[in-house]
Design an enzyme around this catalytic site. Structure first.
Site, short mmCIF file in Angstrom:
data_model
loop_
_atom_site.label_atom_id
_atom_site.label_comp_id
_atom_site.label_asym_id
_atom_site.label_seq_id
_atom_site.Cartn_x
_atom_site.Cartn_y
_atom_site.Cartn_z
N GLY A 73 0.81 -1.04 0.04
CA GLY A 73 0.03 -0.01 -0.06
C GLY A 73 0.77 1.33 0.01
O GLY A 73 0.14 2.30 -0.31
N CYS A 129 -28.03 -8.87 -16.57
CA CYS A 129 -27.26 -8.79 -17.97
C CYS A 129 -28.24 -9.13 -18.93
O CYS A 129 -28.94 -10.31 -19.00
CB CYS A 129 -26.04 -9.54 -17.91
SG CYS A 129 -25.48 -9.36 -19.38
N CYS A 143 -26.19 -12.26 -21.12
CA CYS A 143 -25.89 -13.62 -20.31
C CYS A 143 -26.78 -13.79 -19.23
O CYS A 143 -26.91 -14.71 -18.52
CB CYS A 143 -24.58 -13.86 -19.93
SG CYS A 143 -24.04 -12.92 -18.56
N CYS A 184 -23.18 -6.92 -18.89
CA CYS A 184 -21.93 -7.19 -18.07
C CYS A 184 -20.87 -6.25 -18.78
O CYS A 184 -20.77 -6.07 -20.02
CB CYS A 184 -21.58 -8.27 -18.22
SG CYS A 184 -22.36 -9.68 -17.35
N CYS A 244 -18.99 -12.31 -19.54
CA CYS A 244 -20.27 -12.27 -20.23
C CYS A 244 -20.36 -13.40 -21.46
O CYS A 244 -21.36 -14.23 -21.71
CB CYS A 244 -20.71 -11.01 -20.69
SG CYS A 244 -22.39 -10.86 -21.26
#
Lengths: 289, 256
Positions: free
Chosen positions: A35, A244, A247, A269, A275
């Site tokens: 980080g 979606c 899909c 998606c 997808c």
């Protein structure tokens, strides 16, 4: 050592070996201090700042001839930026490229983490425009470095407080600040906060490169990553009422498309590979049913 | 026997080899208001920055005893010193834009110290902020306004609230009434006097306004050219000034 692919006038993966070594040193340091923003001497790349110069340098430094590279932009494999970066490495490093998340050993991304769970051995490379999460409230670089160094993070919560006071909730929908390994507050690049939980204890190595700001930072595999919040306003991810249209996925990040001038809309998606895989496998959404 | 809250010992400071504070020593006792007056350029603000830990002197010590043990403010690590500054100490600046974040709401300004100390409950932070707005006589409906749209007097009061929220033991004030009109000054002084008495704070008050010093402070120090030329009880110093500079200062107040 000549590592050039056949007929290629560039060094392997474009950057010269000394530059790659310098970047790898920065990456090692970044991995050792999860980080923490490690400075590195970012190079000019054959593309403008803001198009992923940081990510592309990190990828160039870690890629090898046996790697398989996937590049996504807004979750999609076939947007201009993704196609050109993939083409860049196919040409300068001669590596295999793929759109399939599970096949890739290195995934360079802007805006998204793939929906398909990552596995050990994979490397995520993020293109970061603004690495400093405190910048908006503290313009002085010397001061933000001091705040990180001394673990003084009251300021970050001032920003979240403002969001709640103004909007009734924490309104940041992307680049949502996280605490890495209980020590450094980090900007996760412009991924939607929907993807924040995927940062936590990920089996993959996650590297972040900011070319213009000349910073590299990292989250090693299986590192604790916590999204900041208040006790009475806990962190939440976005959700949709729709599925979606291609899909039928219910739990993936959806893009809203305007499909005509009559106000028609479609939700699909944002992760094109996810997808496609689902659409090929069977369950269909509204538009194909 | 009670010990002083802050002991300042032999402070020397120069800018570009020009001395601005020379051999300054004094004590601040718990709960007292110590006034520091002098002409502009006499080193008042520099001295305040040094004794609050913001500026390092060339030599000398600043010993703080607020939390049970003795600490030399300038020998602490930066992290410890900043922690001390945002929990035990307060600093009210003459220019509110230096002491406030003008671009975030009043509530967030008040809550910043608490959040830095680990407060993570929004509702509690908000209640605390409301509470403090009330104490400094700002209407609660201004809680979500940015200090950018506050008046000068309100900004000063907000700055005071922001500093007092962690109940510090010692507050440094650098001309808190500077640049305000006389009626607003009077109200602010009144408010300060009430808060300080209620909380048992010690205050080091830098001002060039002798009337403010007389109203608020119990003890007074007079600075000229980097030295403390006279100090004592406020009334004593102002009624019977010994040093020629103090006499000049007192004589220059218009009499009505």
């Amino acid at each position: 050592m000549n590592r050039r692919p056949e007929g290629n006038l560039y060094n392997f993966a474009y950057l010269d070996e000394n530059t790659k070594r310098m970047i790898r040193r920065a990456i090692l340091k970044a991995v050792a201090v999860p980080g923490h923003q490690t400075p590195f001497s970012s190079r000019e790349m054959p593309m403008p700042y803001g198009w992923g110069t940081g990510g592309i340098q990190v990828t160039a430094a870690v890629i090898g001839p046996d790697d398989t590279l996937k590049v996504i932009d807004q979750g999609s494999d076939d947007t201009t930026n993704a196609v050109s970066i993939r083409g860049f490495f196919a040409k300068t490093a001669g590596v295999a490229v793929s759109a399939r998340t599970e096949e890739a050993s290195i995934i360079q991304t802007r805006h998204r983490i793939p929906e398909t769970p990552l596995r050990e051995g994979q490397i995520m490379v993020y293109q970061v425009p603004l690495p400093e999460p405190l910048r908006q409230l503290e313009p002085r670089e010397t001061e933000t470095r001091t705040l990180h160094g001394l673990n003084e993070y009251g300021l970050m919560h001032v920003k979240l407080y403002e969001d709640i006071a103004k909007h009734g909730q924490i309104a940041a929908s992307y680049d949502y600040p996280v605490m890495v390994n209980d020590r450094y507050i980090m900007s996760p690049s412009p991924i939607p906060r929907f993807d924040n939980p995927k940062l936590d204890h990920s089996p993959a190595l996650q590297l972040f490169g900011a070319g213009r700001e000349k910073r590299i930072y990292a989250i090693p595999p299986y590192t604790k990553v916590k999204s900041l919040d208040f006790e009475d306003y806990p962190f939440t991810v976005q959700s949709w009422n729709e599925r979606c249209a291609i899909c039928g996925a219910e739990n993936s990040y959806l893009d809203e498309l305007v499909i005509d001038d009559q106000g028609g809309r479609l939700f699909v998606c944002s992760d094109s590979d996810f997808c496609r895989k689902r659409a090929e496998a069977g369950p269909k959404g509204a538009s194909r049913a | 026997m009670q010990k002083p809250l802050l002991s300042v010992k032999n402070i020397y400071k120069e800018f570009n080899r020009r001395p601005v504070c020379r051999e300054i020593s004094f004590d601040v006792w718990p709960g007292e208001i110590l006034g520091l007056v002098g002409e502009s350029g006499s080193g008042k603000s520099t001295l305040l920055n040094i004794i609050s830990g913001c500026l390092k002197p060339e030599s000398g010590q600043v010993i703080y005893r607020g939390d049970g043990c003795e600490r030399d403010m300038h020998a602490l690590t930066e992290g410890r010193r900043r922690l001390l500054q945002r929990t035990e100490l307060g600093f009210v600046r003459q220019n509110a834009s230096e002491g406030l974040r003008l671009n975030v709401s009043a509530g967030a300004n008040i809550g910043e110290r608490l959040m830095a100390g680990g407060a993570r409950n929004f509702a509690k932070l908000r209640r605390e902020a409301e509470n403090w707005l009330d104490k400094v006589e700002i209407d609660k409906s201004r809680l979500d306004d940015k200090p950018l749209i506050y008046s000068g007097g309100m900004r000063q009061r907000l700055q005071i609230a922001r500093n007092l929220v962690t109940s510090p033991k010692l507050v440094f004030m650098d001309e808190p009434t500077g640049g305000l009109d006389v009626s607003v000054q009077a109200r602010l002084l009144d408010l300060l006097r009430g808060l300080v008495a209620g909380l048992g704070l010690a205050v080091v008050l830098v001002t060039h306004d002798l009337a403010a010093a007389r109203l608020l402070s119990e003890r007074l120090m007079v600075m000229q050219a980097g030295r403390i030329v006279e100090s004592g009880l406020t009334d004593q110093v102002l009624d019977d000034p010994q040093h020629s500079y103090t006499q000049l200062l007192v004589a220059s107040i218009p009499q009505f």
